[in-house]
Design a protein around this motif. Structure first.
Motif, mmCIF file in Angstrom:
data_model
loop_
_atom_site.group_PDB
_atom_site.id
_atom_site.type_symbol
_atom_site.label_atom_id
_atom_site.label_comp_id
_atom_site.label_asym_id
_atom_site.label_seq_id
_atom_site.Cartn_x
_atom_site.Cartn_y
_atom_site.Cartn_z
ATOM 1 N N ILE A 1 35.189 -6.962 63.513
ATOM 2 C CA ILE A 1 34.674 -7.312 64.846
ATOM 3 C C ILE A 1 33.153 -7.268 64.844
ATOM 4 C CG2 ILE A 1 34.497 -6.476 67.231
ATOM 5 C CD1 ILE A 1 37.462 -5.549 66.911
ATOM 6 N N ASN A 2 32.587 -6.168 64.317
ATOM 7 C CA ASN A 2 31.124 -6.033 64.286
ATOM 8 C C ASN A 2 30.490 -7.121 63.434
ATOM 9 O OD1 ASN A 2 31.183 -3.763 65.918
ATOM 10 N ND2 ASN A 2 31.325 -2.348 64.182
ATOM 11 N N GLU A 3 31.153 -7.432 62.316
ATOM 12 C CA GLU A 3 30.613 -8.460 61.419
ATOM 13 C C GLU A 3 30.610 -9.825 62.106
ATOM 14 O OE1 GLU A 3 31.292 -10.095 56.861
ATOM 15 O OE2 GLU A 3 32.429 -8.378 57.599
ATOM 16 N N ILE A 4 31.698 -10.150 62.822
ATOM 17 C CA ILE A 4 31.753 -11.441 63.537
ATOM 18 C C ILE A 4 30.664 -11.502 64.588
ATOM 19 C CG2 ILE A 4 33.134 -12.807 65.154
ATOM 20 C CD1 ILE A 4 35.621 -11.888 63.596
ATOM 21 N N ARG A 5 30.550 -10.406 65.363
ATOM 22 C CA ARG A 5 29.527 -10.387 66.414
ATOM 23 C C ARG A 5 28.122 -10.488 65.833
ATOM 24 N NH1 ARG A 5 32.076 -5.444 69.980
ATOM 25 N NH2 ARG A 5 33.426 -6.715 71.347
ATOM 26 N N GLU A 6 27.869 -9.622 64.837
ATOM 27 C CA GLU A 6 26.522 -9.605 64.252
ATOM 28 C C GLU A 6 26.198 -10.926 63.581
ATOM 29 O OE1 GLU A 6 26.363 -6.314 61.622
ATOM 30 O OE2 GLU A 6 26.506 -4.804 63.223
ATOM 31 N N LYS A 7 27.169 -11.481 62.863
ATOM 32 C CA LYS A 7 26.932 -12.744 62.159
ATOM 33 C C LYS A 7 26.628 -13.861 63.143
ATOM 34 C CE LYS A 7 29.006 -15.812 58.715
ATOM 35 N NZ LYS A 7 30.207 -16.080 57.893
ATOM 36 N N ALA A 8 27.441 -13.957 64.220
ATOM 37 C CA ALA A 8 27.226 -15.016 65.207
ATOM 38 C C ALA A 8 25.900 -14.832 65.931
ATOM 39 C CB ALA A 8 28.375 -15.039 66.206
ATOM 40 N N GLU A 9 25.646 -13.599 66.392
ATOM 41 C CA GLU A 9 24.395 -13.345 67.120
ATOM 42 C C GLU A 9 23.183 -13.539 66.219
ATOM 43 O OE1 GLU A 9 24.856 -9.432 68.611
ATOM 44 O OE2 GLU A 9 26.359 -9.982 70.125
ATOM 45 N N ARG A 10 23.294 -13.025 64.973
ATOM 46 C CA ARG A 10 22.168 -13.166 64.048
ATOM 47 C C ARG A 10 21.887 -14.628 63.734
ATOM 48 N NH1 ARG A 10 24.026 -10.047 60.532
ATOM 49 N NH2 ARG A 10 24.920 -11.562 59.096
ATOM 50 N N ARG A 11 22.967 -15.388 63.452
ATOM 51 C CA ARG A 11 22.782 -16.805 63.125
ATOM 52 C C ARG A 11 22.251 -17.582 64.306
ATOM 53 N NH1 ARG A 11 20.702 -19.863 59.715
ATOM 54 N NH2 ARG A 11 21.564 -21.968 59.602
ATOM 55 N N LEU A 12 22.753 -17.255 65.506
ATOM 56 C CA LEU A 12 22.267 -17.933 66.710
ATOM 57 C C LEU A 12 20.784 -17.662 66.919
ATOM 58 C CD1 LEU A 12 23.380 -19.664 69.072
ATOM 59 C CD2 LEU A 12 23.629 -17.544 70.365
ATOM 60 N N LYS A 13 20.388 -16.410 66.717
ATOM 61 C CA LYS A 13 18.978 -16.054 66.875
ATOM 62 C C LYS A 13 18.126 -16.747 65.814
ATOM 63 C CE LYS A 13 15.952 -12.028 67.333
ATOM 64 N NZ LYS A 13 15.884 -10.533 67.281
ATOM 65 N N GLU A 14 18.621 -16.773 64.574
ATOM 66 C CA GLU A 14 17.882 -17.438 63.487
ATOM 67 C C GLU A 14 17.699 -18.918 63.800
ATOM 68 O OE1 GLU A 14 20.166 -16.721 60.020
ATOM 69 O OE2 GLU A 14 19.428 -14.663 59.717
ATOM 70 N N LEU A 15 18.766 -19.567 64.254
ATOM 71 C CA LEU A 15 18.691 -21.006 64.552
ATOM 72 C C LEU A 15 17.736 -21.275 65.704
ATOM 73 C CD1 LEU A 15 22.441 -22.016 64.185
ATOM 74 C CD2 LEU A 15 20.572 -22.670 62.679
ATOM 75 N N GLU A 16 17.776 -20.432 66.722
ATOM 76 C CA GLU A 16 16.864 -20.623 67.861
ATOM 77 C C GLU A 16 15.411 -20.450 67.435
ATOM 78 O OE1 GLU A 16 18.368 -17.804 70.624
ATOM 79 O OE2 GLU A 16 19.853 -19.184 71.498
ATOM 80 N N GLU A 17 15.158 -19.463 66.567
ATOM 81 C CA GLU A 17 13.784 -19.268 66.063
ATOM 82 C C GLU A 17 13.351 -20.449 65.191
ATOM 83 O OE1 GLU A 17 13.811 -15.545 64.066
ATOM 84 O OE2 GLU A 17 13.751 -14.341 65.917
ATOM 85 N N GLU A 18 14.265 -20.923 64.325
ATOM 86 C CA GLU A 18 13.954 -22.092 63.487
ATOM 87 C C GLU A 18 13.679 -23.312 64.350
ATOM 88 O OE1 GLU A 18 16.815 -22.884 60.447
ATOM 89 O OE2 GLU A 18 16.908 -20.789 59.808
#
Length: 640
Positions: free
Chosen positions: A361-378
């Motif tokens: 659960i934590n991995e799914i949340r962290e992965k999605a949130e992290r990737r979303l944040k990375e994409l928004e910054e990019e």
């Protein structure tokens, strides 16, 4: 540091929770083989070394456990790292480490896995020299210097090739221009001679006026063509900049499209992800319910077991008054114990399953949130780049339009001049009809030749101006080459200074630990300026690393690591020596331990492992096996 506690859970040979108290000064872990000395050291490594490999991390966790923990409590500060075995068999470490300095492993944890220890014990002089340069930072400066040397070679090659191209082409063009200029001067002289010929007397004045006007028009035309060529060159450079920026813009736009597409997919996948998380959370909830049920069942069976154990020695049951059948009670106790073992095993599986689900659960949340944040910054960065490039393109387009307007104006002026020249040529033709035919033919030929030479000269001058652009690039390259040369000289000076100062400092620190050097039966100094080991026996006899005994190598290893630790990590309070004391005879081992006790003082924690003779009873490490500021009597008493 007043209080130091190390807590191990499922680490190495320990399958339960173990707590050990350490102290400032010398801590000797004096225990038999296979008792857990190295397990304790591996636990400290997990807690203190950020650069451990996955294999080293996995080695720290007990082979039969799914998770473990190492905790270090120093006064009021707490550091803890959890070890979790993943489904693929690897072990992940997470938590708050005591330090994040990767150099610590090489100077503060001394065991057979250390590259410096292995190099000294193998007598590999060159490898020791290389490691010393690396640990002290000298090799990093050497890497910079090597990079600058390669860059200098590349720049020199490019500079020489371009300069050769520039000089050879310029030589050809200058020679061609000189030849054309001389030819043009001769033609002009001959034209003047023709105009001054007596046969032209009737029309000379008018022809001279027209020829003067024609020459003026040709000169203006030549200047306009030069301007046209300059503007054309500028337009070419601007278009090149435009194309480069446009190409970069297209790349960024394609990247933006990919990011936007991935963002849209992530956002569209949001409901699916939430459903997956809801399913996992529901599974966790069910597992927790199942866990509570099993715990209740275990407690009930434990009460039943406890009652049966209580009444087995009675003749009648104290609770119900019924006669006690001992065989039946023993059979029930056996069945209850088997049931409890199964329930506890099942409970352990459920707890592990809950932990895995939570991690998922934590991995799914962290992965999605992290990737979303990375994409928004990019996306934000790319949008900024796109705006900047579009601004540059607008500026370049504006300059191209301005230059095209100037070019169109000059082309119109050149056309007007062509018309004027045609008029003058027609007037000259009319006057030439009054002049002898041979002079007219020669004059006509010379004027045509003059026109061609002007055009050729314009072309040569244009090529020379293009070469000037190459010369400017050559100057830029020469400036880069000069800067690299200066940087290379600077870093070479700094390298020499750093090497000299580092070797001097290391020799000074070695002098502080002269007793260890004497125990290794070596004389001072140990290093020369290029980090070469200069080992000398007592009495001045030169020797090599390979010629030292195992005990001397071990003592020399402790000496060098102590010196390096003081040089690069003097504030780090821990220093650990594992297994190395086994190479040293008891007499010198006792002296080394006494010296380490003095070196630790009241602010350092030195941990040394030493194997206690086997007494015939296997056991695990206990607090009594950790001797604080005490040398084992077996080392200090003479053997009988």
């Amino acid at each position: 540091m007043k209080s130091i506690r190390i807590i191990l859970e499922n680490i190495g040979v320990f399958r339960d929770r173990r707590e050990y108290i350490l102290s400032t000064g010398l801590n000797i872990i004096y225990a038999p083989n296979a008792s857990g000395k190295t397990s304790l050291i591996n636990g400290l490594k997990v807690l203190m070394l950020p650069s451990l490999t996955t294999e080293e991390i996995a080695k720290a966790l007990n082979d039969y456990e799914e998770k473990g923990r190492v905790k270090l409590v120093i006064d009021d500060s707490e550091f803890s790292v959890d070890l979790i075995r993943m489904p693929d068999g690897t072990v992940r470490a997470q938590g708050r480490r005591f330090t994040e300095d990767s150099l610590i492993e090489r100077v503060a944890f001394i065991d057979l896995g250390s590259d410096l220890v292995a190099a000294i014990l193998a007598g590999n002089h060159d490898l020791v020299k290389s490691i010393l340069r690396e640990v002290t930072g000298v090799s990093h400066v050497e890497t910079i210097l090597d990079t600058l040397t390669r860059l200098k070679s590349e720049y020199e090659y490019s500079f020489q090739a371009r300069r050769k191209e520039y000089e050879s082409k310029r030589e050809v063009y200058v020679e061609q221009r000189q030849r054309l200029t001389e030819r043009l001067e001769n033609i002009r002289k001959r034209i003047v001679e023709i105009l001054q010929a007596p046969q032209l007397e009737p029309a000379r004045k008018k022809m001279e006026e027209l020829e003067s006007k024609r020459n003026t028009l040709l000169e203006i035309q030549r200047r306009l063509r030069e301007q046209k060529l300059e503007i054309t060159n500028r337009i070419g450079l601007l278009k090149r900049d435009h194309d480069l920026n446009k190409s970069e813009l297209d790349i960024h736009k394609r990247e933006r499209e990919k990011i936007v597409k991935e963002l849209d997919e992530l956002r569209r996948a949001g409901p699916d992800m939430r459903r997956a998380l809801e399913i996992l959370l529901k599974e966790v909830e069910n597992l927790q319910t199942e866990r509570e049920n099993i715990i209740s069942e275990i407690r009930e069976k434990e009460r039943m077991l406890e009652r049966r154990k209580e009444v087995i020695d009675y003749a009648v049951c104290p609770y119900c008054g019924a006669p006690i059948e001992e065989d039946r009670i023993r059979s029930e106790i056996y069945e209850l114990e088997e049931d409890l073992e199964k329930l506890r095993s099942e409970l352990k599986k459920i707890i592990n399953a809950i932990e895995e689900k939570r991690m998922e659960i934590n991995e799914i949340r962290e992965k999605a949130e992290r990737r979303l944040k990375e994409l928004e910054e990019e996306l934000k960065k790319i949008d900024e780049r796109i705006v900047n490039i579009e601004r540059v393109l607008d500026t370049v387009d504006g300059k191209i339009k301005q230059e095209n307007k100037r070019l169109a104006k000059i082309e119109d002026e050149i056309k007007d001049l062509d018309k004027e020249l045609n008029v003058v040529n027609v007037q000259l033709e009319v006057l030439r009809s009054e002049v002898p035919i041979n002079l007219i033919e020669e004059y006509r030929y010379l004027t045509n030749e003059e026109q061609k030479l002007y055009e050729e000269l314009d072309s040569i001058n244009a090529k020379l101006r293009q070469l000037d652009e190459l010369y400017n690039e050559l100057r830029v390259l020469e400036d880069k080459l000069e800067r690299v040369r200066l940087l290379q000289e600077y870093f070479q000076i700094r390298l020499n200074e750093l090497t000299r100062a580092t070797v001097e400092r290391i020799n000074e620190v070695i002098l502080k630990h002269m007793k260890l050097l004497k125990l290794a039966e070596l004389e001072y100094p140990v290093l020369v300026e290029d980090f070469t080991l200069t080992l000398t026996r007592a009495g001045g006899t030169p020797t090599t690393l390979a010629e030292l005994s195992d005990a001397e190598k071990a003592i020399f290893t402790i000496l060098m690591t102590l010196v390096l630790k003081e040089y690069v990590a003097g504030e780090f309070p821990f220093y650990v020596v594992d297994t190395l004391m086994e190479f040293i005879d008891d007499t010198r081992a006792a002296e080394v331990l006494k010296y380490l006790m003095e070196a630790a003082g009241n602010d350092k924690v030195i941990i040394v492992t030493k194997t206690r003779p086997f007494t015939g009873e296997p056991r695990l490490l206990s607090q009594e096996d950790i001797l604080v500021n005490t040398i084992p009597s077996a080392l200090t008493q003479p053997s009988r």
